[in-house]
Scaffold this motif. Structure first.
Motif, short mmCIF file in Angstrom:
data_model
loop_
_atom_site.label_atom_id
_atom_site.label_comp_id
_atom_site.label_asym_id
_atom_site.label_seq_id
_atom_site.Cartn_x
_atom_site.Cartn_y
_atom_site.Cartn_z
N GLN A 117 0.82 -1.20 0.00
CA GLN A 117 0.00 0.00 0.00
C GLN A 117 0.86 1.26 0.00
OE1 GLN A 117 -2.45 -0.91 3.48
NE2 GLN A 117 -4.24 -1.15 2.15
N LYS A 269 -4.61 5.89 5.49
CA LYS A 269 -5.25 4.58 5.39
C LYS A 269 -6.32 4.59 4.31
CE LYS A 269 -4.48 3.05 10.16
NZ LYS A 269 -5.11 2.62 11.42
N SER A 270 -7.12 5.65 4.27
CA SER A 270 -8.15 5.78 3.25
C SER A 270 -7.53 5.93 1.87
CB SER A 270 -9.04 6.99 3.57
OG SER A 270 -10.00 7.19 2.57
N LYS A 273 -6.17 2.60 0.64
CA LYS A 273 -7.22 1.66 0.23
C LYS A 273 -7.69 1.94 -1.19
CE LYS A 273 -9.07 0.61 4.84
NZ LYS A 273 -10.20 0.80 5.78
N LYS A 277 -5.84 -0.28 -5.24
CA LYS A 277 -6.72 -0.84 -6.27
C LYS A 277 -6.61 -0.06 -7.58
CE LYS A 277 -9.98 -2.32 -2.70
NZ LYS A 277 -9.14 -1.83 -1.59
#
Length: 527
Positions: A117, A269-270, A273, A277
């Protein structure tokens, strides 16, 4: 908190909508009686931009050619780091892939996001319209040979990324709630403070310089440039002058601002996420499209590489021979992958690991993916489809007319083989722009809170300002604003690279210790 901020964003943007829909305002836009908004913004920013560019791109004479000092500053730094670290950009690639795959992950380590990430969050900040429009600019202006120097710059930049991201983990702040703050402002401040009082003052100055440039870069190159190019591409594929968005780019800007706002409210974190992707998807779509074009022109690929190599070392090449081509290649690569700029270390500092070197080796993959793979594929598509305009006369005319190197050049190259690809490219560009903006919002936020303090109010102020600049960037065409943003991003490299020189012995000691503990099995591997 998220609902309150979203409500505040709507409160700010709805008056803009009402204002734009006012019949009197529309009449003024259709029949302006004086300077347009763009012209007013241009007149304000132009003198400021010229001063900033004059400092950041101050020319030095090398081998009879004037070269912006920022380029040898980055290039020499990357060379020194590569040799000093024992060519880790080559020797650590396999280990980097293992770390990204989670082979060394410890769930108990401090941090907010996984290695993967952190990589995608940082990549989303560098993989943007620069890989599409910027490469078109380099090829059109510097010729095919610029591609070769972009690749070299990408390979050397891998080590710069390793050094700065390792330092980012070494000197990060982990707060009581588990959130993390890190990046050049922290390792310049804390790292130099370790060396004594005199160094501490220098560290504070360098950290402050970096933070100011980072905030300016986040609003400009990391925001307005991205949304402006995305708006331009959207307008082009929906009818050009007949498009609903022609003259109404702000509508798209408001929609993007709200999207960005909702994503960045949740912090890294958001953001992670979304990027873990979006980045693999958008890179996959773009690379697949490039492979289709290259497959269609498969027999021309050897000749294209021959043209690239010939152009890279041809003394009679466009714009000053080898030096001119080298400048274009290195300049666009530096803007594309940001190695030495220090921005990526802000994202990597949030990684869940207690081993700074492990995140450093993950970071060195970025310039390879960004520049060596994606930028090279873009350049090959342009060269093979012969849309580069790299004849001397053509490039000169394009430069004078201002048509060189925008995103439509790459779009036209793809369209020559895949007629409907501009629509896909438009979608990809929007994703590129979105991902770049959300990552740069995080970079600018951490620089902002370093200067003004860690608080919810300070964070909210920055995020609201960032979203407002998204709308502004979609609606204006003032080139001075975008030039200012680019210059501020490059300005970040001066304090950052200076700090890297001072602190690189710390990184080499950590690297030797890390390799020794990997070899002895002290650092556990989870297969």
């Amino acid at each position: 908190m998220a609902k309150r901020c979203a409500s505040l964003l709507l409160t700010l943007f709805l008056p803009l909508l009402a204002f734009a829909q006012d019949p009197a305002v529309q009449a003024d836009l259709e029949t302006p009686s004086g300077p347009t908004i763009d012209e007013k913004i241009q007149s304000v920013f132009e003198p400021v931009t010229r001063v900033v560019e004059g400092i950041v791109f101050y020319p030095v004479t090398i081998a009879g050619f004037e070269i912006p000092f920022v380029l040898p500053w980055l290039i020499i730094g990357a060379l020194v780091f590569t040799v000093y670290m024992g060519f880790i950009n080559v020797t650590a690639v396999k280990h980097a892939l293992d770390v990204v795959r989670g082979k060394y992950d410890d769930p108990d380590d401090q941090g907010e996001v996984s290695h993967f990430q952190a990589l995608t969050a940082a990549l989303s900040g560098t993989v943007g319209v620069g890989n599409i429009a910027g490469v078109a600019f380099a090829v059109a202006l510097g010729g095919p040979g610029a591609t070769f120097w972009m690749i070299i710059a990408g390979l050397l930049g891998m080590t710069s990324k390793f050094v700065e991201c390792t330092l980012g983990l070494m000197y990060r702040d982990v707060h009581a709630d588990g959130s993390v703050s890190g990046g050049p402002m922290y390792y310049l401040d804390k790292g130099l403070r370790e060396k004594g009082p005199g160094w501490a003052v220098l560290g504070k100055v360098l950290a402050g310089m970096f933070s100011i440039a980072c905030i300016g870069g986040s609003f400009g190159g990391g925001n307005m440039v991205q949304i402006n190019q995305a708006t331009q591409q959207l307008t082009e594929v929906t009818g050009g002058v007949d498009s609903f968005f022609y003259g109404r780019g702000w509508i798209f800007g408001v929609a993007m601002a709200l999207t960005v706002g909702l994503i960045i409210l949740g912090g890294i974190k958001s953001i992670a996420k979304v990027t873990d992707k979006v980045v693999p998807f958008m890179v996959g779509v773009y690379v697949l499209g490039a492979l289709v074009v290259l497959g269609y022109h498969f027999t021309d690929i050897p000749a294209a590489f021959g043209t690239i190599l010939d152009g890279a070392f041809n003394a009679d090449a466009l714009y000053g021979g080898i030096i001119g081509v080298l400048i274009q290649g290195f300049r666009r690569a530096a803007f594309s992958n940001e190695a030495g700029v220090g921005s990526a270390s802000i994202a990597h500092s949030a990684a869940k690991t207690d081993e700074p070197v492990s995140e450093g080796v993950v970071a060195l993959l970025e310039p390879f993916i960004d520049t060596v793979v994606i930028c090279t594929m873009t350049a090959l598509v342009i060269i093979i489809t012969n849309y580069g305009g790299y004849g001397a006369e053509a490039a000169f005319n394009n430069k004078v007319s201002g048509t060189v190197g925008d995103i439509t050049l790459t779009s036209a190259a793809f369209e020559s083989v895949i007629s409907w690809f501009p629509v896909v490219l438009s979608f990809a560009v929007i994703l590129f722009a979105l991902s770049t903006m959300i990552s740069w919002s995080y970079y600018g936020l951490k620089a902002w809170t370093y200067l003004f303090g860690e608080s919810k109010i300070n964070e909210a102020i920055y995020k609201i300002l960032f979203c407002i600049f998204v709308v502004i960037g979609s609606a204006i065409s003032a080139s001075a604003v975008f030039d200012f943003g680019d210059a501020m991003i490059f300005a970040m490299c001066f304090p950052n690279v200076a700090g890297l020189y001072i602190l690189m012995p710390n990184v080499r000691r950590a690297l030797r210790s890390y390799r020794s503990r990997i070899a002895s099995g002290e650092i556990a591997r989870y297969d």
